[in-house]
Structures are given as C-alpha cells and as structure tokens.
Design an enzyme around this catalytic site. Structure first.
Site, mmCIF file in Angstrom:
data_model
loop_
_atom_site.group_PDB
_atom_site.id
_atom_site.type_symbol
_atom_site.label_atom_id
_atom_site.label_comp_id
_atom_site.label_asym_id
_atom_site.label_seq_id
_atom_site.Cartn_x
_atom_site.Cartn_y
_atom_site.Cartn_z
ATOM 1 N N ASP A 33 38.526 40.327 36.502
ATOM 2 C CA ASP A 33 37.912 39.574 37.594
ATOM 3 C C ASP A 33 38.423 38.131 37.536
ATOM 4 O O ASP A 33 38.548 37.539 36.463
ATOM 5 C CB ASP A 33 36.379 39.612 37.463
ATOM 6 C CG ASP A 33 35.695 39.161 38.737
ATOM 7 O OD1 ASP A 33 35.079 40.006 39.416
ATOM 8 O OD2 ASP A 33 35.777 37.946 39.080
ATOM 9 N N GLN A 98 27.591 42.559 48.419
ATOM 10 C CA GLN A 98 28.988 42.948 48.205
ATOM 11 C C GLN A 98 29.884 41.978 48.961
ATOM 12 O O GLN A 98 29.705 41.755 50.156
ATOM 13 C CB GLN A 98 29.225 44.382 48.706
ATOM 14 C CG GLN A 98 30.648 44.846 48.468
ATOM 15 C CD GLN A 98 30.924 46.268 48.987
ATOM 16 O OE1 GLN A 98 30.008 46.949 49.438
ATOM 17 N NE2 GLN A 98 32.160 46.675 48.930
ATOM 18 N N HIS A 104 34.312 48.787 44.387
ATOM 19 C CA HIS A 104 34.742 48.395 43.041
ATOM 20 C C HIS A 104 33.572 48.461 42.081
ATOM 21 O O HIS A 104 32.428 48.258 42.461
ATOM 22 C CB HIS A 104 35.352 46.988 43.040
ATOM 23 C CG HIS A 104 34.503 45.951 43.710
ATOM 24 N ND1 HIS A 104 34.435 45.828 45.079
ATOM 25 C CD2 HIS A 104 33.668 45.014 43.215
ATOM 26 C CE1 HIS A 104 33.615 44.844 45.401
ATOM 27 N NE2 HIS A 104 33.123 44.339 44.276
HETATM 28 P P1 AMP Z 1 31.312 41.807 44.718
HETATM 29 O O1 AMP Z 1 30.307 40.724 44.968
HETATM 30 O O2 AMP Z 1 30.728 42.963 43.943
HETATM 31 O O3 AMP Z 1 32.012 42.246 45.986
HETATM 32 O O4 AMP Z 1 32.382 41.182 43.734
HETATM 33 C C1 AMP Z 1 33.670 40.803 44.098
HETATM 34 C C2 AMP Z 1 34.350 40.294 42.862
HETATM 35 O O5 AMP Z 1 35.732 40.183 43.129
HETATM 36 C C3 AMP Z 1 33.870 38.920 42.387
HETATM 37 O O6 AMP Z 1 33.382 39.026 41.053
HETATM 38 C C4 AMP Z 1 35.138 38.051 42.464
HETATM 39 O O7 AMP Z 1 35.227 37.107 41.425
HETATM 40 C C5 AMP Z 1 36.233 39.095 42.391
HETATM 41 N N1 AMP Z 1 37.511 38.713 42.985
HETATM 42 C C6 AMP Z 1 37.724 38.185 44.212
HETATM 43 N N2 AMP Z 1 39.037 38.007 44.422
HETATM 44 C C7 AMP Z 1 39.666 38.457 43.316
HETATM 45 C C8 AMP Z 1 41.037 38.548 42.925
HETATM 46 N N3 AMP Z 1 42.033 38.135 43.726
HETATM 47 N N4 AMP Z 1 41.326 39.060 41.698
HETATM 48 C C9 AMP Z 1 40.336 39.469 40.884
HETATM 49 N N5 AMP Z 1 39.033 39.426 41.201
HETATM 50 C C10 AMP Z 1 38.701 38.912 42.391
#
Ligand code: AMP
Length: 120
Positions: A33, A98, A104
């Site tokens: 992440d 989300q 994910h």
């Molecule tokens: P969610 O709130 O469950 O949709 O979590 C999305 C997650 O994606 C968050 O923890 C972000 O920090 C992570 N995230 C967003 N962009 C990226 C990226 N380019 N590479 C890795 N993680 C990411």
C-alpha cells in the site's frame, strides 16, 4: 456500479502505473500500500474487472474465487505476516468508505492492531 477501467488498480494491472509487487499469480497481484497504516500493509487484487467484493461475489467463477483467496493466504505467508498474525480488511461499497473501485483485500500486521473498528 459499472467497472471503471481508469481506476488506479486497473492502471497498475495494465503496467501503466508502477507498484511495489510482492506476489503475482494468474488470478491475483499483491503489492505494498502506498500509504501504509501498519508495518505490514499489502493489498491483494484480482486480475479480473470487479468493482467491489459485492461484485466479486456476484460475478467471479469458482476458479477466480479459489485462485484469489489462495493468493491472499500465500501473500500473507510470503511477507512474514503469518508469525504474529494479521488482519484482513475489505472495504466494499459506500458505507465501508471504499476509495478505489477495484476489489482489493488489505493485509495488515507487524504490530498489535488494537480494536477492530474505530468508534467514529
Ligand atoms: P480502500 O479505502 O479500501 O479503497 O483503500 C484503498 C487503498 O489503496 C488505500 O489504503 C490507499 O493508500 C491505497 N492506494 C491508493 N493508490 C495506491 C497506489 N498507487 N499504490 C498502492 N496503494 C495505493
């Protein structure tokens, strides 16, 4: 909600954006992440176009389900999360906040994680 192929994780899957990959199978990709919330914070995503876990449950084949969830367990083991234990989080849909509309699983560990939900 229709799948948006412009979402960040779709771009990572197509190789248009880089990621810190930790594991890959025919059904899943796992990477760190970008804003880790614990010493171990890895995301596992299916390679298919599923907006959320709700969508994944509706649409995924048995092979995709099996391949994906096995990859989650294998990823946790590979990154050393097995020894101390870990938490899986799936934010699915609006109530769960989300952010990225590609299903994910978060694998979190490396320290005691405390109570399951914040009181907010
Ligand atoms: P969610 O709130 O469950 O949709 O979590 C999305 C997650 O994606 C968050 O923890 C972000 O920090 C992570 N995230 C967003 N962009 C990226 C990226 N380019 N590479 C890795 N993680 C990411």
């Amino acid at each position: 909600m229709p799948y948006d192929p412009k979402n960040i994780f779709a771009k990572i899957l197509r190789g248009e954006l880089s990621c810190q990959k930790v594991h890959e199978t025919p059904h899943a990709l796992a990477f760190h992440d970008i804003r880790p919330q614990a010493p171990i914070h890895v995301l596992v995503i299916p390679k298919g176009e599923f907006t959320s876990y709700i969508d994944f449950c509706r649409m995924a084949s048995n092979e995709e389900m099996d391949g994906f969830w096995r990859a989650v367990g294998d990823t946790a083991k590979k990154i050393g999360a097995d020894s101390g234990g870990y938490r899986l989080i799936v934010n699915s849909g609006v109530n769960a906040h989300q952010e990225v509309p590609h299903f994910h699983v978060h694998i979190l560990g490396g320290r005691t994680l405390g109570a399951m939900l914040s009181q907010q």
